[in-house]
Design a protein around this motif. Structure first.
Motif, short mmCIF file in Angstrom:
data_model
loop_
_atom_site.label_atom_id
_atom_site.label_comp_id
_atom_site.label_asym_id
_atom_site.label_seq_id
_atom_site.Cartn_x
_atom_site.Cartn_y
_atom_site.Cartn_z
N GLY A 210 45.99 46.32 30.54
CA GLY A 210 45.62 45.55 31.22
C GLY A 210 44.69 45.19 32.00
N VAL A 211 43.41 44.75 33.01
CA VAL A 211 42.12 44.31 32.89
C VAL A 211 41.68 45.56 34.26
CG1 VAL A 211 43.09 42.27 32.61
CG2 VAL A 211 42.78 42.34 34.50
N ILE A 212 40.79 45.02 34.57
CA ILE A 212 40.11 45.10 35.58
C ILE A 212 39.34 44.14 36.11
CG2 ILE A 212 37.98 46.90 36.78
CD1 ILE A 212 38.83 49.17 34.17
N LEU A 213 39.68 43.88 37.51
CA LEU A 213 38.94 42.29 38.05
C LEU A 213 37.55 43.04 38.94
CD1 LEU A 213 41.93 40.55 39.45
CD2 LEU A 213 40.98 40.27 37.45
N GLY A 214 36.26 41.89 38.74
CA GLY A 214 35.41 42.56 39.64
C GLY A 214 34.25 43.66 38.97
N MET A 215 33.84 43.10 37.97
CA MET A 215 33.22 43.89 36.97
C MET A 215 31.81 42.52 36.80
SD MET A 215 35.08 46.30 34.51
CE MET A 215 35.75 45.38 33.46
N GLY A 216 32.78 41.28 37.15
CA GLY A 216 31.40 40.19 36.91
C GLY A 216 31.78 39.42 36.09
N GLU A 217 32.55 39.51 35.40
CA GLU A 217 32.95 38.64 35.22
C GLU A 217 33.72 37.22 35.65
OE1 GLU A 217 36.67 40.02 37.83
OE2 GLU A 217 35.03 40.85 36.25
N SER A 218 33.52 35.68 35.28
CA SER A 218 34.71 34.65 35.52
C SER A 218 35.50 34.51 35.23
CB SER A 218 33.78 33.56 34.84
OG SER A 218 34.56 33.25 32.66
N PRO A 219 36.33 33.46 36.51
CA PRO A 219 37.72 33.23 36.24
C PRO A 219 38.03 32.85 34.95
CG PRO A 219 36.70 32.28 38.38
CD PRO A 219 35.16 32.74 37.55
N THR A 220 37.20 32.16 34.24
CA THR A 220 37.58 31.87 32.94
C THR A 220 38.33 32.78 32.12
OG1 THR A 220 36.59 29.41 33.35
CG2 THR A 220 37.24 30.57 30.70
N ASP A 221 37.02 33.99 32.35
CA ASP A 221 37.01 35.44 31.90
C ASP A 221 38.26 36.00 32.22
OD1 ASP A 221 34.83 35.24 30.02
OD2 ASP A 221 33.68 36.04 31.81
N ARG A 222 38.88 36.06 33.28
CA ARG A 222 40.10 36.02 33.88
C ARG A 222 41.57 35.99 33.61
NH1 ARG A 222 37.56 35.65 38.93
NH2 ARG A 222 35.98 37.62 39.06
N VAL A 223 41.26 34.29 33.17
CA VAL A 223 42.53 33.50 32.43
C VAL A 223 42.24 34.23 30.53
CG1 VAL A 223 42.90 31.27 31.37
CG2 VAL A 223 42.13 31.81 33.66
N ASP A 224 41.78 34.49 30.23
CA ASP A 224 40.97 34.61 28.69
C ASP A 224 41.79 36.04 28.45
OD1 ASP A 224 40.38 32.18 27.77
OD2 ASP A 224 37.88 32.39 27.51
N ALA A 225 41.70 37.41 29.48
CA ALA A 225 41.83 37.83 28.93
C ALA A 225 43.41 37.96 28.83
CB ALA A 225 41.55 39.46 30.59
N ALA A 226 44.40 37.17 29.85
CA ALA A 226 45.69 37.24 30.02
C ALA A 226 46.34 36.44 28.49
CB ALA A 226 45.96 36.18 31.09
N ILE A 227 45.48 35.86 28.76
CA ILE A 227 46.28 34.67 27.23
C ILE A 227 46.10 35.36 26.10
CG2 ILE A 227 45.76 32.85 25.57
CD1 ILE A 227 46.61 32.28 27.84
N GLU A 228 44.84 36.51 25.64
CA GLU A 228 44.90 37.74 25.01
C GLU A 228 45.83 38.59 24.80
OE1 GLU A 228 43.04 38.11 22.04
OE2 GLU A 228 40.72 37.55 22.53
#
Length: 371
Positions: A210-228
């Protein structure tokens, strides 16, 4: 089933997911732009359709703490940063078993053995490798919990051995998107992490990534991580929220760089993109969500959590976690470990915790996230 939320984008996504369609990046980007109430309601419909109405709890032990050669900017265990944590070598099989029995008593269905290093390395540290295997066997044979591990990068041979020993899930978070990853880690690259996940899956293990939210990433980055993670295929998707630890590059923040609303929207989108996975609320929730808010992710699609303490910071009482599940109208999963939730709520505070590095890192979190 009635699945109308009043939002055309969300309702269309719900209908397609319930029909068995896999949503893509375009869908994810459209969803994360939707109002939070409709998005959460749609994600809850998807969760109810695909899940069993339970919240699956896992627990971990910091089996080898600190002195890690990697430079992950959020991590208190990196040798690159002065965070003041206690460091130690591998705890040993018996200590790991002690922690596993504690997790079993607390209602965990899964127990993760975690070491702080780039990779366990059967070739370079054979004694430690043997102890890890012995710890896996002990937990497998002497508890009812499923055995998971987070041991860093793996070779194909190491993955095959771990799978043969009965390791259930292999945890190896990708942390963020491929684009943003170099802003977080410099000592290895994104593809290194994907290679290990693929090796673990090819060897027969389920994946927890999974991921860590709130490190300065954008909403697009959050979606892209889920697609990976779609491409790799995960059965458990842990969602951490940054807990800024003093001494790390991200430690000068007072809270994660994400609002509570965006946390909930991200969890909801992850449910749409991973309808049959456990979307698991994990580290950082206690410092980023108030006690009376922690049920909200489970009303927005989440159906798993990490209970008890984390690697270098304290969690909250497992009995409190059960109450959070119940407030969301869910119940703890007891498929593997048939524990008594009422006993956990009543008796947990009387039991001593095993020795780990828990509580030795200093969190700089001063306030909860803004709405």
């Amino acid at each position: 089933m009635v699945y109308e939320t009043g939002n055309r984008t969300v309702d269309d996504a719900v209908s397609r997911v319930l029909d068995g369609e896999t949503l893509d990046r375009t869908d994810g980007l459209a969803l994360i732009a939707q109002p939070p109430d409709a998005l959460a309601a749609g994600a809850d419909i998807v969760r109810r359709h695909y899940s069993d109405g339970t919240v699956d709890a896992c627990s971990i032990v910091n089996a080898k703490a600190g002195d890690c050669a990697e430079d992950c900017g959020f991590c208190a265990q990196s040798a690159h940063f002065d965070t003041g944590i206690d460091t130690y070598g591998f705890l040993g099989p018996e200590k790991v078993l002690e922690a596993a029995k504690r997790a079993e008593a607390d209602g965990a269905q899964r127990f993760g053995i975690v070491v702080a290093e780039k990779g366990v390395s059967k070739e370079h540290r054979p004694e430690e490798w043997s102890e890890i295997l012995e710890a896996i066997r002990l937990v497998r044979d002497e508890t009812d919990v499923e055995v998971d591990a987070s041991l860093g990068l793996l070779t194909e041979e190491e993955a095959e051995i771990l799978s043969a020993e009965g390791l259930n899930h292999y945890n190896h978070n990708i942390e963020t998107s491929r684009r943003y990853f170099p802003e977080v880690v410099g000592t290895h690259d994104f593809e290194d992490r994907l290679k290990t996940l693929r090796r673990a899956k090819a060897a027969g293990m389920d994946l927890c990534a999974g991921v860590i939210l709130g490190m300065g990433e954008s909403p697009t980055d959050r979606v892209d991580a889920a697609i990976e993670l779609q491409d790799v295929g995960v059965s458990s998707l842990p969602v951490n929220i940054l807990n800024p630890v003093e001494g790390t590059p991200m430690g000068d923040q007072e809270h994660a760089a994400i609002s509570k609303t965006e946390v909930l929207k991200t969890i909801a989108v992850y449910r749409f993109l991973h309808p049959e996975s456990r979307v698991r609320l994990t580290g950082g929730r206690e410092v980023n969500l108030a006690p009376d808010e922690q049920h909200l992710p489970f009303e927005a699609g989440a159906d798993g959590l990490l209970t008890g303490d984390y690697l270098t910071t304290e969690g909250q009482d497992p009995g409190d976690d059960i109450e959070i599940m119940e407030r969301a109208g869910l119940e703890p999963n007891r498929e593997v470990n048939e524990f008594d939730p009422e006993r956990v709520k009543a008796d947990h505070s009387d039991e001593p915790a095993p020795d780990t590095a828990v509580g030795t890192a200093t969190s700089n979190a001063a306030t909860e996230l803004d709405d």
